[in-house]
Design a protein around this motif. Structure first.
Motif, short mmCIF file in Angstrom:
data_model
loop_
_atom_site.label_atom_id
_atom_site.label_comp_id
_atom_site.label_asym_id
_atom_site.label_seq_id
_atom_site.Cartn_x
_atom_site.Cartn_y
_atom_site.Cartn_z
N UNK A 53 0.78 -1.56 0.04
CA UNK A 53 0.57 -0.50 0.05
C UNK A 53 0.67 1.53 -0.28
N UNK A 54 2.08 1.54 0.36
CA UNK A 54 2.87 2.46 0.70
C UNK A 54 3.47 2.74 -0.24
N UNK A 55 3.86 1.45 -1.35
CA UNK A 55 4.71 1.88 -2.78
C UNK A 55 3.77 2.35 -3.53
N UNK A 56 2.42 1.95 -3.75
CA UNK A 56 1.54 1.79 -4.78
C UNK A 56 1.59 3.53 -4.25
N UNK A 57 1.48 4.25 -3.40
CA UNK A 57 0.68 5.81 -2.72
C UNK A 57 1.75 6.53 -3.22
N UNK A 58 2.72 5.86 -2.32
CA UNK A 58 3.97 6.57 -2.97
C UNK A 58 3.59 6.80 -4.85
N UNK A 59 3.95 6.07 -5.61
CA UNK A 59 3.56 6.46 -6.78
C UNK A 59 2.68 7.19 -7.51
N UNK A 60 1.29 6.97 -6.89
CA UNK A 60 0.03 7.42 -6.73
C UNK A 60 0.41 9.39 -6.57
N UNK A 61 1.01 9.48 -5.18
CA UNK A 61 1.32 10.90 -5.67
C UNK A 61 2.19 11.20 -6.16
N UNK B 173 -6.63 10.53 -12.97
CA UNK B 173 -6.94 8.92 -13.42
C UNK B 173 -6.05 7.72 -12.95
N UNK B 174 -4.53 8.14 -13.49
CA UNK B 174 -3.63 7.03 -13.20
C UNK B 174 -3.37 6.46 -11.87
N UNK B 175 -3.26 8.49 -11.54
CA UNK B 175 -2.98 8.50 -9.90
C UNK B 175 -4.09 7.40 -9.31
N UNK B 176 -4.93 7.90 -9.64
CA UNK B 176 -6.54 7.40 -8.93
C UNK B 176 -6.13 5.89 -8.38
N UNK C 188 -3.61 3.74 -8.75
CA UNK C 188 -2.34 3.02 -7.82
C UNK C 188 -3.41 3.62 -6.29
N UNK C 189 -4.39 4.07 -6.48
CA UNK C 189 -4.71 4.56 -5.54
C UNK C 189 -5.76 3.73 -4.73
N UNK C 190 -6.73 3.34 -5.32
CA UNK C 190 -8.19 2.66 -5.45
C UNK C 190 -7.30 1.47 -5.03
N UNK C 191 -5.91 0.62 -5.80
CA UNK C 191 -5.37 -0.11 -5.66
C UNK C 191 -4.70 -0.31 -3.98
N UNK C 192 -4.11 0.88 -3.74
CA UNK C 192 -3.27 0.67 -2.38
C UNK C 192 -4.15 0.77 -0.96
N UNK C 193 -5.80 1.34 -1.23
CA UNK C 193 -6.61 0.55 -0.34
C UNK C 193 -7.21 -0.79 0.13
N UNK C 194 -7.12 -1.18 -1.13
CA UNK C 194 -7.36 -2.51 -0.87
C UNK C 194 -6.39 -3.33 -0.25
N UNK C 195 -4.84 -2.37 -0.13
CA UNK C 195 -3.69 -3.61 1.41
C UNK C 195 -3.91 -2.85 1.66
N UNK C 196 -4.58 -1.16 2.17
CA UNK C 196 -4.03 -0.82 3.06
C UNK C 196 -4.80 -0.18 4.37
N UNK D 154 -2.68 9.46 4.73
CA UNK D 154 -1.45 10.55 5.11
C UNK D 154 -0.02 10.90 4.12
N UNK D 155 -0.07 8.92 3.26
CA UNK D 155 0.78 10.25 2.27
C UNK D 155 1.01 10.58 1.19
N UNK D 156 -0.40 10.88 0.79
CA UNK D 156 -0.59 11.66 0.40
C UNK D 156 -0.52 12.78 0.08
N UNK D 157 0.52 13.55 1.55
CA UNK D 157 1.46 15.03 1.44
C UNK D 157 2.06 14.60 0.74
N UNK D 158 3.07 13.13 0.34
CA UNK D 158 3.71 13.52 -0.39
C UNK D 158 3.44 14.16 -1.75
N UNK D 159 2.71 14.50 -1.94
CA UNK D 159 1.96 15.02 -4.09
C UNK D 159 2.15 16.30 -3.59
N UNK D 160 2.54 17.03 -2.81
CA UNK D 160 3.48 18.80 -1.89
C UNK D 160 4.96 18.41 -1.99
N UNK D 161 4.84 17.30 -2.27
CA UNK D 161 6.81 17.02 -2.00
C UNK D 161 7.13 17.67 -2.86
#
Length: 315
Positions: free
Chosen positions: A7-15, A54-57, A59-67, A74-81
């Motif tokens: 979930x964390x890995x997918x969230x990073x790419x999504x961000x 859409x691509x980010x979303x 990945x986010x959907x798959x991440x939510x399936x695992x985490x 909270x990993x969405x904050x990495x979007x700003x980073x």
């Protein structure tokens, strides 16, 4: 591999994908500040940003399936980073010391939140009445925030973050309910909540486009903060998610949230992320901001000796 790590890995790419979309949206908004929805639909640059979202979303959907929501959101904050070096690259400058400091504080705060929020993969979902109640309350709050008035950028950004956070929470319900094999894949719950997800996701996208007319830093910071806040409230209040570590974990989570918020504020106050660049710049090309696109505004020149009479210049 551990489900939370996936979930964390997918969230990073999504961000990163969300950051690229935000930069593209802000550039489009700055070039066409008065563009309406119909004009946006005819803009290639806007459709590029929609594709990135859409691509980010996805990945986010798959991440939510695992985490759980308390980890993924909270990993969405990495979007700003991620948007900081992207913006600096497009502006042809280096990342400032203030931006590096904000990035470090944000990452440190997120690390503290992840330590306390890490939990098992989600197995609980919102019931149809709960989903409708959440959707109704959110729609009312978004309506209040998006009304005409002072500081529309920050208010629209807050509304966008809330809509996106609720869409994520509802998406988790759809994915878990559709894959738990205890009922039909296209049940009333799955289809009904999926419609709500589409509505809030589209609303969040349009609200963020409006918010970015005032710049990227502040509005994106508000989206970044409001999104996980909305999702976390739903996860903790309705989905049975809990912070780890018991009472001792609460101060650590609060400290992490404070550090992350401080970092986000510093990033939002740093140098502007978007600046005019050469249209042949490779990053600009990726963001579909090439010359002659639908985002370009025609120059205004006098058509007659009447100084108040302006008309688009011919090319």
């Amino acid at each position: 591999m551990n489900a939370v790590l996936i979930a964390v890995a997918l969230s990073l790419v999504s961000a990163v994908a969300y950051a690229a979309a935000a930069v593209a949206q802000e550039r489009l908004a700055s070039r066409s500040p008065g563009a309406g929805t119909l004009r946006l639909l005819g803009s290639r640059a806007w459709w590029w940003s929609v594709g990135l979202n859409a691509s980010a979303a996805l990945l986010h959907v798959v991440a939510l399936r695992y985490g759980p929501l308390t980890v993924v959101q909270p990993l969405g904050a990495l979007t700003l980073v991620a948007a900081v070096p992207m913006g600096a690259r497009m502006a042809g400058r280096r990342v400032s010391a203030v931006e590096w400091k904000g990035t470090a504080l944000t990452l440190l705060g997120l690390g503290a939140i992840l330590v306390t929020a890490s939990g098992p993969a989600p197995d609980d979902v919102l019931s149809v009445p709960e989903a409708l109640a959440v959707a109704g309350a959110t729609a009312a709050l978004v309506g209040v925030l998006s009304r005409p008035g002072a500081r529309p950028g920050l208010r629209h950004a807050t509304a966008s973050g809330l809509a996106s956070g609720v869409a994520s929470a509802l998406t988790q319900t759809v994915t878990v309910a559709a894959t738990d094999r205890t009922g039909p894949v296209l049940s009333v719950q799955v289809v009904g909540v999926a419609v709500l997800v589409a509505a809030f996701a589209a609303g969040g996208l349009l609200l963020s486009q409006t918010a970015y007319r005032g710049g990227l830093g502040g509005p994106l910071a508000m989206v970044t903060l409001a999104n996980p806040l909305a999702a976390a409230v739903i996860g903790l209040a309705l989905l049975g998610e809990r912070l780890q570590g018991g009472p001792a974990g609460v101060p650590l989570a609060l400290a992490g949230a404070g550090l992350a918020s401080w970092g986000v504020v510093l990033l939002s106050r740093a140098a502007p992320l978007a600046a005019p660049v050469d249209d042949d710049h490779p990053v600009a090309a990726v963001l579909a901001l090439e010359p002659g696109s639908a985002t370009a505004e025609p120059a205004l020149v006098p058509r007659s000796h009447d100084p108040g009479h302006l008309t688009p210049a011919t090319r």
